[in-house]
Design a protein around this motif. Sequence first.
Motif, PDB file in Angstrom:
ATOM      1  N   VAL A 112       0.862  -1.125   0.111  1.00 53.90           N
ATOM      2  CA  VAL A 112       0.037   0.157  -0.194  1.00 53.90           C
ATOM      3  C   VAL A 112       0.833   1.247   0.074  1.00 53.90           C
ATOM      4  N   TRP A 113       0.581   2.190  -0.694  1.00 50.40           N
ATOM      5  CA  TRP A 113       1.387   3.517  -0.931  1.00 50.40           C
ATOM      6  C   TRP A 113       0.564   4.491  -0.708  1.00 50.40           C
ATOM      7  N   SER A 114       1.163   5.758  -0.335  1.00 52.71           N
ATOM      8  CA  SER A 114       0.393   7.116  -0.114  1.00 52.71           C
ATOM      9  C   SER A 114       1.515   8.238  -0.524  1.00 52.71           C
ATOM     10  N   ASP A 115       0.652   9.132  -1.334  1.00 50.08           N
ATOM     11  CA  ASP A 115       1.635  10.209  -1.272  1.00 50.08           C
ATOM     12  C   ASP A 115       1.490  11.469  -0.183  1.00 50.08           C
ATOM     13  N   HIS A 116       0.691  10.964   0.826  1.00 54.09           N
ATOM     14  CA  HIS A 116       0.472  11.992   1.865  1.00 54.09           C
ATOM     15  C   HIS A 116       1.727  11.591   3.020  1.00 54.09           C
TER      16      HIS A 116
END
Length: 116
Positions: A112-116
């Motif tokens: 799982v990735w996030s840009d936040h």
Amino acid sequence: MKHEKMDYVEFAARDLEATKAFFSQVFHWQFTDYGESYTAFDFQGLMGGFYQAELASDPARGGALLVFYSRNIENTMSKVTAAGGEIVRPVFEFPGGKRFHFREPSGNEFAVWSDH
């Protein structure tokens, strides 16, 4: 259908019921069973299925890594562990964001990735 678009993905699953319960709880997937040894999903344009087998997708051994996006990575990680997933690589940063890796109950690894 879009021409030459990746259209379907399949994974092995040691425990189809546990895998279905996990993805239903964490990501709200719905499944259609085809007999006792295969189940399919169609979620937000990603279609695929799980087949009964004593195998698992492992990127360290050349398996593909499918990566989910999350607006709140910590919340998603909590949902993964609450549903019985195993965190195999805690949250780490990379250029453009951060991510973690987990195994679902049948042993397939996802991230799982996030840009936040």
